[in-house]
Design an enzyme around this catalytic site. Structure first.
Site, PDB file in Angstrom:
ATOM      1  N   ASN A   1       0.853  -1.184   0.000  1.00  0.00           N
ATOM      2  CA  ASN A   1       0.000   0.000   0.000  1.00  0.00           C
ATOM      3  C   ASN A   1       0.892   1.237   0.000  1.00  0.00           C
ATOM      4  OD1 ASN A   1      -2.003   1.926   0.308  1.00  0.00           O
ATOM      5  ND2 ASN A   1      -2.296   1.524   2.496  1.00  0.00           N
ATOM      6  N   TRP A   2       0.969   1.905  -1.146  1.00  0.00           N
ATOM      7  CA  TRP A   2       1.851   3.070  -1.280  1.00  0.00           C
ATOM      8  C   TRP A   2       1.266   4.326  -0.647  1.00  0.00           C
ATOM      9  CZ3 TRP A   2       3.618   2.710  -7.123  1.00  0.00           C
ATOM     10  CH2 TRP A   2       4.444   1.583  -7.270  1.00  0.00           C
ATOM     11  N   LYS A   3      -0.026   4.302  -0.337  1.00  0.00           N
ATOM     12  CA  LYS A   3      -0.692   5.470   0.251  1.00  0.00           C
ATOM     13  C   LYS A   3      -0.499   6.702  -0.660  1.00  0.00           C
ATOM     14  CE  LYS A   3      -0.064   3.361   4.750  1.00  0.00           C
ATOM     15  NZ  LYS A   3       0.209   3.540   6.191  1.00  0.00           N
TER      16      LYS A   3
ATOM     17  N   HIS B   1      -9.390   1.007   5.533  1.00  0.00           N
ATOM     18  CA  HIS B   1      -8.060   1.166   6.099  1.00  0.00           C
ATOM     19  C   HIS B   1      -8.128   2.092   7.313  1.00  0.00           C
ATOM     20  CE1 HIS B   1      -3.852   2.430   6.483  1.00  0.00           C
ATOM     21  NE2 HIS B   1      -3.539   1.329   5.836  1.00  0.00           N
TER      22      HIS B   1
ATOM     23  N   GLU C   1      -6.502   4.547   8.266  1.00  0.00           N
ATOM     24  CA  GLU C   1      -6.391   5.981   7.971  1.00  0.00           C
ATOM     25  C   GLU C   1      -7.710   6.532   7.448  1.00  0.00           C
ATOM     26  OE1 GLU C   1      -1.692   5.268   7.050  1.00  0.00           O
ATOM     27  OE2 GLU C   1      -3.063   5.689   5.386  1.00  0.00           O
TER      28      GLU C   1
ATOM     29  N   GLU D   1      -4.924  -4.932  11.051  1.00  0.00           N
ATOM     30  CA  GLU D   1      -3.875  -3.916  11.174  1.00  0.00           C
ATOM     31  C   GLU D   1      -4.080  -3.160  12.481  1.00  0.00           C
ATOM     32  OE1 GLU D   1      -4.128  -1.149   7.919  1.00  0.00           O
ATOM     33  OE2 GLU D   1      -6.139  -0.556   8.528  1.00  0.00           O
TER      34      GLU D   1
ATOM     35  N   ILE E   1       0.890   0.875  12.995  1.00  0.00           N
ATOM     36  CA  ILE E   1       0.969   1.349  11.611  1.00  0.00           C
ATOM     37  C   ILE E   1       1.835   2.596  11.537  1.00  0.00           C
ATOM     38  CG2 ILE E   1      -0.337   2.202   9.630  1.00  0.00           C
ATOM     39  CD1 ILE E   1      -2.703   0.587  10.673  1.00  0.00           C
ATOM     40  N   GLY E   2       2.985   2.466  10.884  1.00  0.00           N
ATOM     41  CA  GLY E   2       3.877   3.600  10.699  1.00  0.00           C
ATOM     42  C   GLY E   2       4.550   4.076  11.967  1.00  0.00           C
TER      43      GLY E   2
ATOM     44  N   SER F   1       3.770  -2.200  10.392  1.00  0.00           N
ATOM     45  CA  SER F   1       5.231  -2.112  10.464  1.00  0.00           C
ATOM     46  C   SER F   1       5.911  -3.437  10.133  1.00  0.00           C
ATOM     47  CB  SER F   1       5.673  -1.617  11.844  1.00  0.00           C
ATOM     48  OG  SER F   1       5.224  -0.298  12.071  1.00  0.00           O
TER      49      SER F   1
ATOM     50  N   GLY G   1       2.968  -1.128   4.360  1.00  0.00           N
ATOM     51  CA  GLY G   1       2.907   0.300   4.070  1.00  0.00           C
ATOM     52  C   GLY G   1       4.264   0.859   3.726  1.00  0.00           C
ATOM     53  N   GLY G   2       4.910   1.526   4.695  1.00  0.00           N
ATOM     54  CA  GLY G   2       6.155   2.236   4.440  1.00  0.00           C
ATOM     55  C   GLY G   2       7.242   1.409   3.794  1.00  0.00           C
TER      56      GLY G   2
END
Length: 264
Positions: free
Chosen positions: A24-26, A108, A110, A180, A185-186, A226, A247-248
């Site tokens: 997921n590049w967001k 998600h 976010e 998640e 997350i992040g 993460s 994610g990241g």
């Protein structure tokens, strides 16, 4: 040992040596950057074995990526609205998403916590996606405060029950669920393999109250929070973790490839 999973849309078996690795590049990457990433990934597909690789890029890059990606790489929309068309400025309809994507990310954390999307709206999106032949990845998970208060199970139960309302026995076969934990997350924090497995096992057990045990034993559950190359190997060993929502670490093709390799 992991059981085998029947992935209903493509009719193949997901077993011990096959995982879903989801990027997921967001809100990251220009068209040029996205093309460079996919070209790099294309050069490494022979190393991915039987794993299913899914990329969820910004909408602005989907058209160009779809032209150059290897057939091994599938595309996913990061979000969608439940209406087919109309005066909904800034939204993407399921009809638009399916021009390029087989999958759609729904609920998600976010979207839930930054954009305040309630379970009822997420449910409408899930039902709309299914009605148009898109494969939803439904995200669920608790905040750090909810975990500290030992509310993880009740939060997951509420989200699953509401977001899957009116999803039939046949339709649930075409849904993946991503656990998640919001606190991971992040943040650099990661659920331990035991914590992740406990949540995944609860999700699978709870859903057997809504659907048949046979169907839910085949449901694909992803872990997101993460995920990195140094923890992927331990997490993927857990019997109810069938892949990752990354994610990241998915923004760098080398890091992403390392995670895929370590997920074997």
């Amino acid at each position: 040992n992991k059981i085998s999973f029947l992935y209903q849309f493509d009719f193949y078996i997901i077993g011990d040596n096959m995982n879903i690795i989801f990027a997921n590049w967001k809100m990251n990457k220009s068209v040029e950057e996205a093309i460079a990433f996919i070209n790099d990934l294309n050069n490494n597909v022979s190393e991915f074995g039987d794993d299913e690789i899914i990329i969820s890029p910004p909408f602005t890059t989907l058209s160009e990526i779809s032209k150059i990606k290897d057939d091994k790489i599938k595309l996913c929309a990061q979000n969608m609205y439940f209406e087919d068309k109309g005066a909904f400025t800034g939204e993407i309809s399921p009809l638009m998403a399916k021009e390029f994507c087989e999958f759609v990310l729904i609920g998600h954390s976010e979207r839930r916590h930054i954009f305040k999307e309630p379970n009822q709206l997420i449910n409408k999106k899930v039902l709309s996606a299914l009605s148009h032949g898109l494969k939803p990845i439904l995200c669920v998970g608790e905040t750090e405060d909810e975990r500290k208060k030992k509310k993880t199970d009740s939060v997951l139960e509420t989200q699953l029950k509401a977001c899957l309302k009116n999803v039939s026995e046949n339709q649930i076969k075409n849904v993946m669920v991503a656990y998640e934990p919001v606190w991971a997350i992040g943040t650099g924090k990661t659920a331990t393999p035991e914590q992740a497995q406990e949540a995944h096992a609860f999700i699978r057990e709870f859903l057997t109250d809504m659907y048949s045990q046979t169907t839910i034993r085949q449901l694909i559950l992803l872990y997101g929070g993460s995920v990195k190359s140094d923890n992927a190997a331990e997490l993927i060993k857990e019997k109810d973790i069938n892949g990752f929502l990354i994610g990241g670490a998915s923004l760098d093709p080398q890091l992403f490839t390392e995670i895929i390799k370590n997920s074997k």
